[in-house]
Every structure is written in structure tokens, then in C-alpha cells.
Design a protein around this motif. Structure first.
Motif, PDB file in Angstrom:
ATOM      1  N   GLY A  53       0.803  -1.211   0.000  1.00  0.00           N
ATOM      2  CA  GLY A  53       0.000   0.000   0.000  1.00  0.00           C
ATOM      3  C   GLY A  53       0.838   1.263   0.000  1.00  0.00           C
ATOM      4  N   LYS A  54       2.147   1.134   0.315  1.00  0.00           N
ATOM      5  CA  LYS A  54       3.033   2.296   0.345  1.00  0.00           C
ATOM      6  C   LYS A  54       4.012   2.297  -0.813  1.00  0.00           C
ATOM      7  CE  LYS A  54       2.988   2.285   5.378  1.00  0.00           C
ATOM      8  NZ  LYS A  54       3.763   1.878   6.520  1.00  0.00           N
ATOM      9  N   VAL A  55       4.200   1.120  -1.427  1.00  0.00           N
ATOM     10  CA  VAL A  55       5.128   0.989  -2.549  1.00  0.00           C
ATOM     11  C   VAL A  55       4.647  -0.143  -3.448  1.00  0.00           C
ATOM     12  CG1 VAL A  55       6.685  -0.625  -1.360  1.00  0.00           C
ATOM     13  CG2 VAL A  55       7.579   0.800  -3.208  1.00  0.00           C
ATOM     14  N   LYS A  56       4.947   0.003  -4.736  1.00  0.00           N
ATOM     15  CA  LYS A  56       4.672  -1.074  -5.692  1.00  0.00           C
ATOM     16  C   LYS A  56       6.034  -1.574  -6.159  1.00  0.00           C
ATOM     17  CE  LYS A  56       1.457  -0.577  -9.008  1.00  0.00           C
ATOM     18  NZ  LYS A  56       0.824  -0.190 -10.300  1.00  0.00           N
ATOM     19  N   ILE A  57       6.190  -2.884  -6.205  1.00  0.00           N
ATOM     20  CA  ILE A  57       7.455  -3.457  -6.669  1.00  0.00           C
ATOM     21  C   ILE A  57       7.187  -4.315  -7.890  1.00  0.00           C
ATOM     22  CG2 ILE A  57       9.386  -4.978  -6.088  1.00  0.00           C
ATOM     23  CD1 ILE A  57       9.201  -3.932  -3.240  1.00  0.00           C
TER      24      ILE A  57
END
Length: 109
Positions: A53-57
Motif C-alpha cells: 500500500g506504500k510501494v509497488k514493486i
């Protein structure tokens, strides 16, 4: 190899996944035969899960997407490119600790 929280990026979906993201994106340029890439995989899986929810990898296999590797001047792997608001803002080459990656993400704001 990758957890469900990590997206496989291809030349077909790369642009839409990056530009549509409302959170920073880390793209891992890697290959199956690359030992350091295999070492980095679990670190990225862990980061994707803990920072959901804070970063997409996303992961780009350079053997399957040579056009993307060329577009981002990938000369060594693993290479991580950090995107914010659809634009590449940072790059790092080599295996990174989860801590180092978390700090880089925090610096993106």
C-alpha cells in the motif's frame, strides 16, 4: 520466485503499471541466471509485503524484455529504478538491504 505482492512487468504492461501507480514504484531489472538477482528477490518480496500500500514493486526480466533494459540503460544487474509520479527518480545497482531500500523510499516522500 516472486511473491504475490511483486508484479511481473513486461514491455506490454510496463507503462500502464508505472504511470497509474499512486505510490512510488521500485522496478528490479534482473535475470534468472544472475546470482545477486536471486539474492535480492527475497528482500524485495519482504519489502513488498511489509510496505504493501506504500510501494509497488515490479520485476523486469532483461532477457524477456530487452527493449526495457535498453530504454533504462541497464548495464549491470540487479538494477533497481525508483519511480515517483511515473518518472524515474533514482537508480541503484547491486544487492541492497531491506533497510537501505526502505531509506531510499522514505527519501522519495
Amino acid at each position: 520466485m516472486a511473491s504475490e505482492a511483486v508484479i511481473t512487468l513486461t514491455e506490454a504492461n510496463f507503462e500502464s503499471e508505472i504511470s497509474s501507480s499512486t505510490v512510488p514504484v521500485i522496478v528490479d531489472f534482473w535475470a534468472e541466471w544472475c546470482g545477486p538477482c536471486r539474492m535480492l528477490g527475497p528482500i524485495l518480496d519482504d519489502l513488498a509485503t511489509s510496505q504493501e500500500g506504500k510501494v509497488k514493486i515490479g520485476k523486469v526480466n532483461v532477457d524477456e524484455a530487452p527493449g526495457l533494459a535498453t530504454q533504462f540503460s541497464v548495464r549491470s544487474i540487479p538494477m533497481l529504478v525508483f519511480f515517483k509520479d511515473g518518472k524515474a527518480v533514482d537508480t541503484v545497482v547491486g544487492v541492497q538491504s531491506k533497510d537501505a531500500l526502505t531509506k531510499r523510499l522514505a527519501a522519495l516522500g
